[in-house]
Design an enzyme around this catalytic site. Sequence first.
Site, PDB file in Angstrom:
ATOM      1  N   HIS A  65      28.808 -15.213 -83.443  1.00  5.81           N
ATOM      2  CA  HIS A  65      27.681 -14.442 -83.968  1.00  5.81           C
ATOM      3  C   HIS A  65      26.430 -15.306 -84.059  1.00  5.81           C
ATOM      4  CE1 HIS A  65      29.763 -10.804 -84.711  1.00  5.81           C
ATOM      5  NE2 HIS A  65      30.517 -11.246 -85.690  1.00  5.81           N
ATOM      6  N   ARG A  70      28.812  -3.488 -67.782  1.00  2.00           N
ATOM      7  CA  ARG A  70      30.168  -3.946 -68.115  1.00  2.00           C
ATOM      8  C   ARG A  70      30.769  -2.989 -69.148  1.00  2.00           C
ATOM      9  NH1 ARG A  70      26.804  -8.587 -68.625  1.00  2.00           N
ATOM     10  NH2 ARG A  70      27.161 -10.168 -67.002  1.00  2.00           N
ATOM     11  N   ARG A  94      30.569  -0.504 -63.698  1.00  3.70           N
ATOM     12  CA  ARG A  94      31.848  -1.093 -63.296  1.00  3.70           C
ATOM     13  C   ARG A  94      32.989  -0.459 -64.076  1.00  3.70           C
ATOM     14  NH1 ARG A  94      32.344  -7.458 -63.986  1.00  3.70           N
ATOM     15  NH2 ARG A  94      32.552  -6.910 -66.197  1.00  3.70           N
ATOM     16  N   GLU A 143      34.779 -11.057 -55.907  1.00 10.78           N
ATOM     17  CA  GLU A 143      34.822 -12.159 -56.873  1.00 10.78           C
ATOM     18  C   GLU A 143      36.079 -13.002 -56.733  1.00 10.78           C
ATOM     19  OE1 GLU A 143      34.737 -10.492 -60.848  1.00 10.78           O
ATOM     20  OE2 GLU A 143      35.565  -8.607 -60.098  1.00 10.78           O
ATOM     21  N   ASN A 175      30.486 -15.803 -60.745  1.00 13.99           N
ATOM     22  CA  ASN A 175      31.167 -16.553 -61.808  1.00 13.99           C
ATOM     23  C   ASN A 175      32.660 -16.699 -61.498  1.00 13.99           C
ATOM     24  OD1 ASN A 175      28.670 -16.370 -62.963  1.00 13.99           O
ATOM     25  ND2 ASN A 175      29.263 -14.941 -64.565  1.00 13.99           N
ATOM     26  N   ARG A 213      35.564 -22.856 -66.255  1.00 15.24           N
ATOM     27  CA  ARG A 213      34.303 -23.419 -66.739  1.00 15.24           C
ATOM     28  C   ARG A 213      34.222 -23.454 -68.261  1.00 15.24           C
ATOM     29  NH1 ARG A 213      29.559 -19.024 -66.241  1.00 15.24           N
ATOM     30  NH2 ARG A 213      30.710 -17.167 -66.818  1.00 15.24           N
ATOM     31  N   CYS A 232      25.588 -10.400 -58.676  1.00 14.59           N
ATOM     32  CA  CYS A 232      25.409 -10.090 -60.103  1.00 14.59           C
ATOM     33  C   CYS A 232      25.936 -11.190 -61.016  1.00 14.59           C
ATOM     34  CB  CYS A 232      26.092  -8.767 -60.456  1.00 14.59           C
ATOM     35  SG  CYS A 232      27.872  -8.760 -60.215  1.00 14.59           S
TER      36      CYS A 232
END
Length: 574
Positions: free
Chosen positions: A190, A297, A346, A449, A472, A483, A520
């Site tokens: 947060h 998303r 998506r 991807e 990604n 990552r 994207c």
Amino acid sequence: MNVLLGLSASNGIGIGTAFVVPESEKRVISSKKIKAEDKPQQLERFDRSLAKVTGQIASQLDAVKGDKVQSEIFETYFLMLNDPEFLGDVRKTFEASEYSIEYVLNQKTEEYANKLRSSGNAYLAERAEDICDIFGRVLNDLLDFHPFDIENVPDGAVIVAKSMNPSDTVILSKRQIAGIALTDGGVSSHVGILARNYGIPAVFDIENILAEITHGALLVVDGTAGEVIVQPDDATLDDYQSKIQKAKEHAEKLKIFRDKPAKSADGEPFQLLANIGTVDEARVAMEEGADGIGLFRTEFLFMSEANANSAVGAAHSKIAAFSEENQFNAYKRVLETMRGKPVTIRTLDAGGDKIISSLDVQHSTSEEKNPLMGLRAIRLTLANPALLRTQLRALYRASVFGNLKIMIPLVTSVEQVEEVLAIAEKVREELKSENIPFKADVPIGIMVETAAAAMISDCLAKVSDFFSIGTNDLTQYTIGVDRENSLVASLYDEFHLAVLRLLHKTIKAADVAGIPVSVCGEMASRAESVMVLAGMGVRTLSMSPKLITSVKELLSKMSIEELKAISSKRLNSL
């Protein structure tokens, strides 16, 4: 002058005096046994403390109305304090126990928090701290324990602490905070989310910060570089003040690009789209001059629904699926907000690091040793077709309100696409028989991807209306590097020749097939990677809405030939 290194959590530069938040004193909870006749009085105390803290949260919720992120935090806390499953478990355990209500509450809080921490999901792990924070308040009241009050933070301060409780973050909207420097804290916490939303520079993961910084010390927080400079000398201070002024001037100049089309220096048009995760972010995309939505998303809609239904029990409870009607209304709002601009939505990308608890999902990622390689995204929804069918019905129903495209995540075979297309055809037949209006020609494309999808992109192009490259996951899966794992994160390289060659192959396959291709992932928004992608032939990029004007500016300074030269150099680096 001393330079402390950490993790960049929110970009920007802030200068201010350190407000050091001392480590919380440890509350002492006795394990002394109580008498059976004392139990009613103990439960009365518990109910009073619970009601008192609930009232405090209600007041804080009222104070942050209009601030979506802050409101969501306190709404979640309110739900936690009224969660019948958790409270019932506390009372049941207390009735069967010989220990005080404080002892039982503390034990149950830790038990539920540990379930979330061990879920293998970063989002749920952060929610563990929410549970400890809010029921820690109840424990403090029961024990008449009064820890440090963060309300004492003055305007212009840099908050320095080991960590910040989520409930303490209300201070970020009430004060002009210059920066945040913490030992603990995740980028998805947060604190991290709010720091970025409010434009507060933040650096996390600084070792022994309380020993390195004294209260009132002058600090420079460089959120972009992940550095905190303690007691900067005059030359360093002047340099950073100059950087802040230049950043303000640059931000003002970027505003002129909001309403301008994206073009290269020699006039080649580009389409810059926005990545969003909530309905409200579509409005931000319009304000920032986005040409449409390149990635919505939808899993975040499902996750927020799950959290709302069982805030404390999210680690193990199951809810009914996010209903068709709720999905329809969400998709309709986004399409209407975008006023005819393209919106790519998506299908559910759950599993892996995004856990969805639903009665329609007969699977738990906790059963998998390697969930990121397991039953996630399209694999999960094809294994649980009721989820996919419901989502497709909602999407097709919403299609009449705008310019919709449907995208399938984590495709690795032609057969997966054909299976989705078959389900989509049945959904269209159902809606037609029910006399429900929809657009029959909604494009259905895929995310590229994985290395598998890139390698057979020529085959996938025959069954797909468009490609969107998710850099990604493509990078992560291609070179085998997580990552988020600090031990190997330095090996994560989007410019790895294997990744660039897969990108190039996919772009060429789309071009030969005559279908649109976009990017994207994070590569779509960083200056160097934007130039490489544009040089490869990509003309559609999707990114965080706030980055669109800066990418427009970058492209306006480069000719296509210059971009091609940059890309060619990278592709032929070996």
